[in-house]
Motif scaffolding. Sequence first.
Motif, short mmCIF file in Angstrom:
data_model
loop_
_atom_site.label_atom_id
_atom_site.label_comp_id
_atom_site.label_asym_id
_atom_site.label_seq_id
_atom_site.Cartn_x
_atom_site.Cartn_y
_atom_site.Cartn_z
N VAL A 1 -42.53 27.99 35.21
CA VAL A 1 -43.89 27.96 34.52
C VAL A 1 -44.72 26.70 34.68
N PRO A 2 -44.02 25.47 34.31
CA PRO A 2 -45.07 24.32 34.39
C PRO A 2 -45.04 23.93 36.00
N ILE A 3 -44.48 24.25 36.83
CA ILE A 3 -44.77 24.31 38.24
C ILE A 3 -46.03 25.07 38.63
N VAL A 4 -45.98 26.22 38.26
CA VAL A 4 -47.12 27.16 38.53
C VAL A 4 -48.40 26.64 37.85
N GLY A 5 -48.38 26.00 36.53
CA GLY A 5 -49.26 25.30 36.00
C GLY A 5 -49.81 24.28 36.77
N LEU A 6 -48.69 23.50 37.49
CA LEU A 6 -49.55 22.51 38.08
C LEU A 6 -50.04 22.95 39.35
N ALA A 7 -49.74 23.86 40.07
CA ALA A 7 -50.65 24.56 41.14
C ALA A 7 -51.81 24.98 41.01
N VAL A 8 -51.96 25.57 39.72
CA VAL A 8 -53.38 26.05 39.27
C VAL A 8 -54.15 25.05 38.88
N LEU B 1 -44.15 14.13 38.19
CA LEU B 1 -44.40 15.10 39.48
C LEU B 1 -43.08 15.38 40.06
N TYR B 2 -42.25 14.38 40.56
CA TYR B 2 -41.27 14.38 41.18
C TYR B 2 -40.01 14.98 40.50
N ALA B 3 -40.10 14.57 39.22
CA ALA B 3 -38.98 15.18 38.44
C ALA B 3 -39.09 16.46 38.19
N LEU B 4 -40.32 17.30 38.59
CA LEU B 4 -40.25 18.61 38.53
C LEU B 4 -39.72 19.28 39.59
N VAL B 5 -39.15 18.57 40.66
CA VAL B 5 -38.53 19.11 41.56
C VAL B 5 -36.91 19.78 41.19
N VAL B 6 -36.58 19.11 40.04
CA VAL B 6 -35.13 19.58 39.50
C VAL B 6 -35.28 21.00 39.00
N PRO B 7 -36.27 21.44 38.06
CA PRO B 7 -36.24 22.81 37.66
C PRO B 7 -36.58 23.78 38.96
N GLU C 1 -47.52 13.77 48.02
CA GLU C 1 -46.19 14.31 48.47
C GLU C 1 -45.66 14.59 47.03
N MET C 2 -45.75 13.56 46.20
CA MET C 2 -44.75 14.09 44.82
C MET C 2 -45.21 15.32 44.19
N GLU C 3 -46.63 15.65 43.95
CA GLU C 3 -47.33 16.68 43.51
C GLU C 3 -46.89 17.95 44.47
N ALA C 4 -46.86 17.71 45.87
CA ALA C 4 -46.59 19.01 46.58
C ALA C 4 -45.04 19.30 46.44
N MET C 5 -44.09 18.28 46.55
CA MET C 5 -42.69 18.71 46.39
C MET C 5 -42.22 19.78 45.51
N PRO C 6 -42.51 19.93 44.26
CA PRO C 6 -41.91 20.76 43.39
C PRO C 6 -42.77 22.12 43.50
N ILE C 7 -43.90 22.14 43.84
CA ILE C 7 -44.79 23.40 44.24
C ILE C 7 -44.22 24.02 45.66
N PHE C 8 -43.91 23.18 46.62
CA PHE C 8 -43.09 23.52 47.82
C PHE C 8 -41.73 24.38 47.51
N ILE C 9 -40.66 23.81 46.69
CA ILE C 9 -39.38 24.54 46.41
C ILE C 9 -39.66 25.70 45.48
N PHE D 1 -50.06 32.52 46.06
CA PHE D 1 -51.00 31.54 45.21
C PHE D 1 -50.39 30.11 45.28
N VAL D 2 -49.25 30.03 44.64
CA VAL D 2 -48.72 28.58 44.53
C VAL D 2 -48.44 28.23 45.89
N GLY D 3 -48.09 29.00 46.82
CA GLY D 3 -47.60 28.38 48.16
C GLY D 3 -49.10 27.94 48.97
N GLY D 4 -49.92 28.71 48.53
CA GLY D 4 -51.24 28.39 49.35
C GLY D 4 -51.88 27.16 48.68
#
Length: 631
Positions: free
Chosen positions: A43-50, A204-210, A250-258, A281-284
Motif C-alpha cells: 500500500v505505501p509504495i502504491v501511494g508513493l507512485a501515485v 524511501l530506501y527502507a520501503l525496499v524491504v516491504p 534512485e531511492m524513490e524508484a527502487m521500492p516502486i521497481f520491486i 500504473f505503478v510501473g509506468g
Amino acid sequence: MQTFTMMLQASGFALAMLVIVTLIGFGVTAWGFVDGDLELLVVPIVGLAVTAVGIQLLTPVLPPWLTLVVLLAAFGIFSGWTAWKKRAPLRKALRRQWLEIGAVLAAALLLYQALLAYVFAARFFTLAGWPSDNIEFYAPAGQYLRNHAFNANQPLAIVDNPTTRYLARAASEFPNSVGSLDGALSFLSRWEEHRLFDPLNAFLYALVVPATYVLLRQLGVSRAARAAAILLLIANQLLFWVMGLGFQQEMEAMPIFIASLALLIYALRVRNPLAAGLAGFVGGSLLGIYLPIFILFLICAAGYVAVHLVGAGLARHLVSSLRQLGWAMAGGLAASVGGLYWLLSGEGVRFWLSVFGVKYTSGGISTFFPLKFLFGVAPISALTWPSLPALWWGSRWALVSRWLGVLVPLLLLGGAAVFLLKRRLPVLGLIAAAGLYLAYLRFVERYPYGFMKTLTYLVPLTSALIAVGAVELVPTIWARISRRIEFPRPRMALVWKAGSAVAVASLIPILATEAMSTVDMQRLWIKTGPTFPASYEAMSVLPKLVPRGAGILLVNPSRSYADEIKYAAARYYLVENNLALDDKVVPEGQLSIRYSFLLVPSSGTPVPTGFVKLWSDPELGLALYRRGPNS
C-alpha cells in the motif's frame, strides 16, 4: 542522549511519511486486488507512485506542497470510503498478515536507522553524505520548490539563478521529480530542506524491504527464505553505498521497481483488469522518476512475461493473459504521459543516450570490481577511497571473503535451481533477462558505473536467490527424491534438521561479512564529515538581508573543492534571488542579471567603491556588501 533523541525524531518523521503514503495508496491498492488477496505491505509504495505521478503532472501549475495536500485530501477520502466498502477483506488481510507486517516494518525501521548512521554521527540533522551534488543541485532545488510551482517552459519567469537553470534541465531528465517531494515536505513540516533530505532518502530506501517481501510472496518463496532474504538485503553494503551518494530519484524508484514486478506477477495470475491496470500504473510511474530503473523494470518484466506467455499458450489461456497485459500497458501509459512529455519535449532523451556514450563515473567507480565486492562481502571503500584505512579488514577477513566469493555465486545458482525444480519457469525468465542486461553492461557496453549501479538495483533479487538457494535447495531436492524412495520418518526428520543447519551455517558468514562491510561503508561517509556542517547555518541570515528577487553576485576566486561547496550552500539560501557566480567582481553588463549585492571572501578581494558591508562571518570567511544609494 542526543543521538537517541535524533533517532526518535527520525522515527517520527518516518511514521508520518508512512501514514501519508498509506492514506494516498490504500484506496487504489484495495481495488486492484481480488477480495481476500489484499497485500497491505504494498500500500505505501502504491501511494508513493501515485504521489510521484501527481507531482510530475501538477508541478508546472501548483507548488508541490499544495499538490501533496490535494492528493492527500482526495485519495485520503477515497481510501476511507474504500476501507468501509471493503472492510471484510481488509479485516481478513489484517488477521492473516499482521505478524508479517509487524516483522517486515521492524526490519524496514532497522534499515532506516542504519542508513542514517552517518547523520547521527554528525549529531544534528544535515546533509551528511560526502558528494557535492546534494548541496550543488538537489537541496537548492527542493528549497526553491518549497514555495513555487515550476514550469520548465518558462524557467526564469520568477528569478534567474543556477537553481532555476538546473531545474529547467532536470525537468526533462527527471520529469519534475527533483526537489518536488522534499520541497513539499519541508514546507509542510517546517523542517529545513538540508535537515530533511537524508531522512527522506532513508525512508524511501527502507520501503525496499516491504516491496521485496511482497515480491517473494508472489513468487511463492517460503516464509523462512523470505526472512533470510530480508536479512541479507538490509545488511548489503551496496545499499549504503548508494545512500551515501544521495541520489533521491534512485531511492524513490527502487521500492516502486520491486513492487511493480510483484504487482505484475499477481496481475498475470488473476483475471482482474483493475489488478493489471494497477501494476502498469505503478510501473509506468518509474518513467518520470528515474529512466534507467524504468528500463530495468521493462527488461525484467519482459523476461517474466515472455516465459509466462509461452506457458499460457500451452495451457490454452493465452488470450486472458494478453488481455491482462493490455490493461497493464494502458495503466502504464496513463502514469507515464507526463514523464513522456517532458522527456521528449526537452533534452531528456538526448541526455540519457549520452550517459552511455560518455560513461559517467561517480562514487569512485571507474573499474569493474571482483565478485566479492559486487556481492557485498568486501568493503567497497577499500577500493573507492584507498587513503582511508579499512576499519576492520585484515588477512583473516580477506580469506573469509575469498571463500564467500565462491559460496555466494553457488547459492545464487542454487536459488535458480530451486525455481527450475519447482517448475517456476517465468521466474527464471526474469532472472535471465536481468542477467543478460548485466552481461551487456559488463562485456558489451563496458560501463563500470552503470554495471555497479544496476547490480545495486538488483540487490533485492540477488538477496532472494541467495536465501532461496541456502534455505530451499535441500528441501526441494529431498521432496523430489522422497516421491520415488520411501524413507522412515525419523530419517526424514534428520535430513530436514541437517538441511536447516546447513542453510543457517551458509548464511551466517555472509550476513556477518556484509554487516561488517556496511560498518566500513558508513565510516567512509562519517570520516569525511558532513557536506553541510553546522558552520554553514550562519548563512541562514542571508535571505533576511537580501530582499527576495534582488540581484546578487557571488565571487569565488579560489575554486577549491571546499570553497565550491561553501558557495553552493550560499546559493541554497539565496534561491529566491537573481544570482550569478564569478571568480572576480565583473560589471553588470557582462552578466545576465543586475546586482545590488556582493558576496565575497572577507579578505583579498577588492570591492568596488560605493558598496557597504552588511554582514561577515570570520569562520566562513565570507562578507556581504550592498550597493550604496549613490553608486
